[in-house]
Motif scaffolding. Structure first.
Motif, mmCIF file in Angstrom:
data_model
loop_
_atom_site.group_PDB
_atom_site.id
_atom_site.type_symbol
_atom_site.label_atom_id
_atom_site.label_comp_id
_atom_site.label_asym_id
_atom_site.label_seq_id
_atom_site.Cartn_x
_atom_site.Cartn_y
_atom_site.Cartn_z
ATOM 1 N N PHE A 92 88.771 85.994 47.467
ATOM 2 C CA PHE A 92 90.438 85.641 47.368
ATOM 3 C C PHE A 92 90.521 83.656 46.506
ATOM 4 C CE2 PHE A 92 93.653 82.972 48.312
ATOM 5 C CZ PHE A 92 94.421 83.426 47.197
ATOM 6 N N LEU A 93 88.891 82.925 47.404
ATOM 7 C CA LEU A 93 88.555 81.976 46.990
ATOM 8 C C LEU A 93 88.084 82.000 45.472
ATOM 9 C CD1 LEU A 93 87.685 79.798 50.464
ATOM 10 C CD2 LEU A 93 89.727 79.893 48.600
ATOM 11 N N PHE A 94 86.761 82.903 45.358
ATOM 12 C CA PHE A 94 86.053 83.292 44.716
ATOM 13 C C PHE A 94 87.152 83.947 42.977
ATOM 14 C CE2 PHE A 94 84.135 85.738 41.253
ATOM 15 C CZ PHE A 94 82.465 85.461 41.045
ATOM 16 N N PHE A 95 88.057 84.702 43.316
ATOM 17 C CA PHE A 95 88.834 84.763 42.793
ATOM 18 C C PHE A 95 90.309 83.768 41.925
ATOM 19 C CE2 PHE A 95 93.659 86.139 41.324
ATOM 20 C CZ PHE A 95 92.931 86.554 40.081
ATOM 21 N N ILE A 96 90.385 82.546 43.248
ATOM 22 C CA ILE A 96 91.016 81.794 42.458
ATOM 23 C C ILE A 96 89.897 80.489 42.386
ATOM 24 C CG2 ILE A 96 91.861 79.133 43.103
ATOM 25 C CD1 ILE A 96 93.579 81.443 43.694
ATOM 26 N N LEU A 97 88.613 80.694 42.009
ATOM 27 C CA LEU A 97 88.219 79.467 41.510
ATOM 28 C C LEU A 97 87.611 80.066 40.020
ATOM 29 C CD1 LEU A 97 85.790 77.384 41.826
ATOM 30 C CD2 LEU A 97 83.835 78.831 42.133
ATOM 31 N N VAL A 98 87.251 80.977 39.498
ATOM 32 C CA VAL A 98 87.682 81.678 38.688
ATOM 33 C C VAL A 98 88.378 81.829 37.386
ATOM 34 C CG1 VAL A 98 87.761 84.174 37.281
ATOM 35 C CG2 VAL A 98 85.164 83.408 39.130
ATOM 36 N N LEU A 99 89.384 81.939 37.922
ATOM 37 C CA LEU A 99 90.875 81.630 37.573
ATOM 38 C C LEU A 99 90.969 80.261 37.160
ATOM 39 C CD1 LEU A 99 93.463 82.953 36.948
ATOM 40 C CD2 LEU A 99 94.253 82.612 38.598
ATOM 41 N N GLY A 100 90.303 79.150 37.868
ATOM 42 C CA GLY A 100 91.155 78.472 37.997
ATOM 43 C C GLY A 100 89.706 77.390 36.626
ATOM 44 N N GLY A 101 88.469 78.203 36.761
ATOM 45 C CA GLY A 101 87.287 77.677 36.132
ATOM 46 C C GLY A 101 87.639 78.361 34.580
ATOM 47 N N TYR A 102 88.199 79.154 34.612
ATOM 48 C CA TYR A 102 89.205 79.594 32.893
ATOM 49 C C TYR A 102 90.291 79.354 32.459
ATOM 50 C CZ TYR A 102 90.471 82.943 29.178
ATOM 51 O OH TYR A 102 91.409 83.538 28.590
ATOM 52 N N SER A 103 90.574 78.819 33.312
ATOM 53 C CA SER A 103 92.399 77.521 33.091
ATOM 54 C C SER A 103 90.974 76.555 32.464
ATOM 55 C CB SER A 103 93.024 77.155 33.766
ATOM 56 O OG SER A 103 93.521 78.809 34.319
ATOM 57 N N ALA A 104 90.802 75.703 32.595
ATOM 58 C CA ALA A 104 90.118 74.289 32.720
ATOM 59 C C ALA A 104 88.991 74.149 31.311
ATOM 60 C CB ALA A 104 89.235 73.577 33.906
ATOM 61 N N TYR A 105 88.782 76.000 31.177
ATOM 62 C CA TYR A 105 87.310 75.695 30.239
ATOM 63 C C TYR A 105 89.339 76.079 28.656
ATOM 64 C CZ TYR A 105 84.823 78.233 26.547
ATOM 65 O OH TYR A 105 84.525 77.928 25.921
ATOM 66 N N LYS A 106 89.680 77.077 28.697
ATOM 67 C CA LYS A 106 91.098 77.011 28.189
ATOM 68 C C LYS A 106 91.490 75.094 27.113
ATOM 69 C CE LYS A 106 90.876 80.438 26.529
ATOM 70 N NZ LYS A 106 90.988 80.996 24.943
ATOM 71 N N TYR A 107 91.699 74.791 28.555
ATOM 72 C CA TYR A 107 92.496 73.720 28.133
ATOM 73 C C TYR A 107 91.541 72.239 27.284
ATOM 74 C CZ TYR A 107 94.664 69.040 28.904
ATOM 75 O OH TYR A 107 95.252 68.230 28.820
ATOM 76 N N THR A 108 90.681 72.250 27.909
ATOM 77 C CA THR A 108 89.631 71.340 27.756
ATOM 78 C C THR A 108 89.484 71.758 26.336
ATOM 79 O OG1 THR A 108 88.294 71.337 30.223
ATOM 80 C CG2 THR A 108 87.121 70.155 27.772
ATOM 81 N N TYR A 109 88.242 73.141 25.633
ATOM 82 C CA TYR A 109 88.288 73.799 24.543
ATOM 83 C C TYR A 109 89.216 74.154 23.863
ATOM 84 C CZ TYR A 109 83.582 72.379 26.560
ATOM 85 O OH TYR A 109 82.784 71.813 26.936
ATOM 86 N N LYS A 110 90.260 73.877 23.832
ATOM 87 C CA LYS A 110 91.550 74.298 22.804
ATOM 88 C C LYS A 110 91.498 73.631 21.427
ATOM 89 C CE LYS A 110 95.342 70.381 23.787
ATOM 90 N NZ LYS A 110 96.138 70.471 25.363
ATOM 91 N N PRO A 111 92.139 74.556 20.985
ATOM 92 C CA PRO A 111 91.188 74.201 19.122
ATOM 93 C C PRO A 111 92.293 73.371 18.703
ATOM 94 C CG PRO A 111 93.144 76.727 19.229
ATOM 95 C CD PRO A 111 91.979 76.092 20.794
ATOM 96 N N HIS A 112 91.711 72.545 17.658
ATOM 97 C CA HIS A 112 92.500 71.086 17.301
ATOM 98 C C HIS A 112 93.029 71.721 16.242
ATOM 99 C CE1 HIS A 112 89.458 69.151 18.599
ATOM 100 N NE2 HIS A 112 88.927 69.176 18.055
ATOM 101 N N PRO A 113 94.534 71.268 16.318
ATOM 102 C CA PRO A 113 95.035 71.645 14.937
ATOM 103 C C PRO A 113 94.981 71.559 13.868
ATOM 104 C CG PRO A 113 96.218 69.391 16.269
ATOM 105 C CD PRO A 113 95.382 70.271 16.874
ATOM 106 N N SER A 114 95.617 72.204 13.014
ATOM 107 C CA SER A 114 94.927 72.391 11.551
ATOM 108 C C SER A 114 95.730 71.101 10.775
ATOM 109 C CB SER A 114 95.357 73.377 10.961
ATOM 110 O OG SER A 114 96.446 73.777 10.446
ATOM 111 N N LEU A 115 95.128 70.309 10.228
ATOM 112 C CA LEU A 115 95.799 69.457 9.153
ATOM 113 C C LEU A 115 97.363 70.217 8.283
ATOM 114 C CD1 LEU A 115 95.163 66.962 7.666
ATOM 115 C CD2 LEU A 115 94.230 67.909 5.608
#
Length: 129
Positions: A13-36
């Protein structure tokens, strides 16, 4: 349940939560910039008017999207110059082959800086309208 089975369940359960949290943090940090094209325009008008506004307060216009109309005075490999003092680095350099000196065009771009010494405005991500 034995103590060993409970620990395995908790670890999975903790491993699943850690993976889900890591994926969410990655998507938030590296979201694409809005185009011009999606950004709102802060100034729309002639290149001369914009030049005068930037000369009075260039810090206000940093990282702002503008839409300018002006005359092409110079063409190089990566961009064009409007009215001898606004350098526009084109987003797609393929569009340069269709441009001609002396032609009046409208562009949408982001201002990245102003050179006091040369009195030149620099724009990037330029899109020709």
């Amino acid at each position: 349940m034995s103590l060993l089975k409970k620990n395995k369940f908790i670890l999975i359960f903790l491993f699943f939560i850690l993976v889900l949290g890591g994926y969410s943090a990655y998507k938030y940090t590296y979201k694409p910039h809005p185009s011009l094209a999606e950004k709102t325009v802060a100034f729309s008008g002639s290149a001369e008017d914009f030049s005068e506004k930037v000369k009075t307060d260039d810090v206000k216009w940093q990282d702002v999207v503008v839409e300018l109309t002006g005359i092409i005075t110079q063409i190089d490999i990566k961009g064009i110059t409007l009215n001898n003092n606004i350098y526009c680095q084109l987003e797609h350099s393929k569009a340069i082959s269709t441009l001609q000196k002396g032609k009046i065009i409208t562009i949408k771009a982001r201002m990245i800086g102003y050179d006091d010494l040369l009195e030149e405005i620099k724009l990037d991500q330029t899109i020709i309208k």
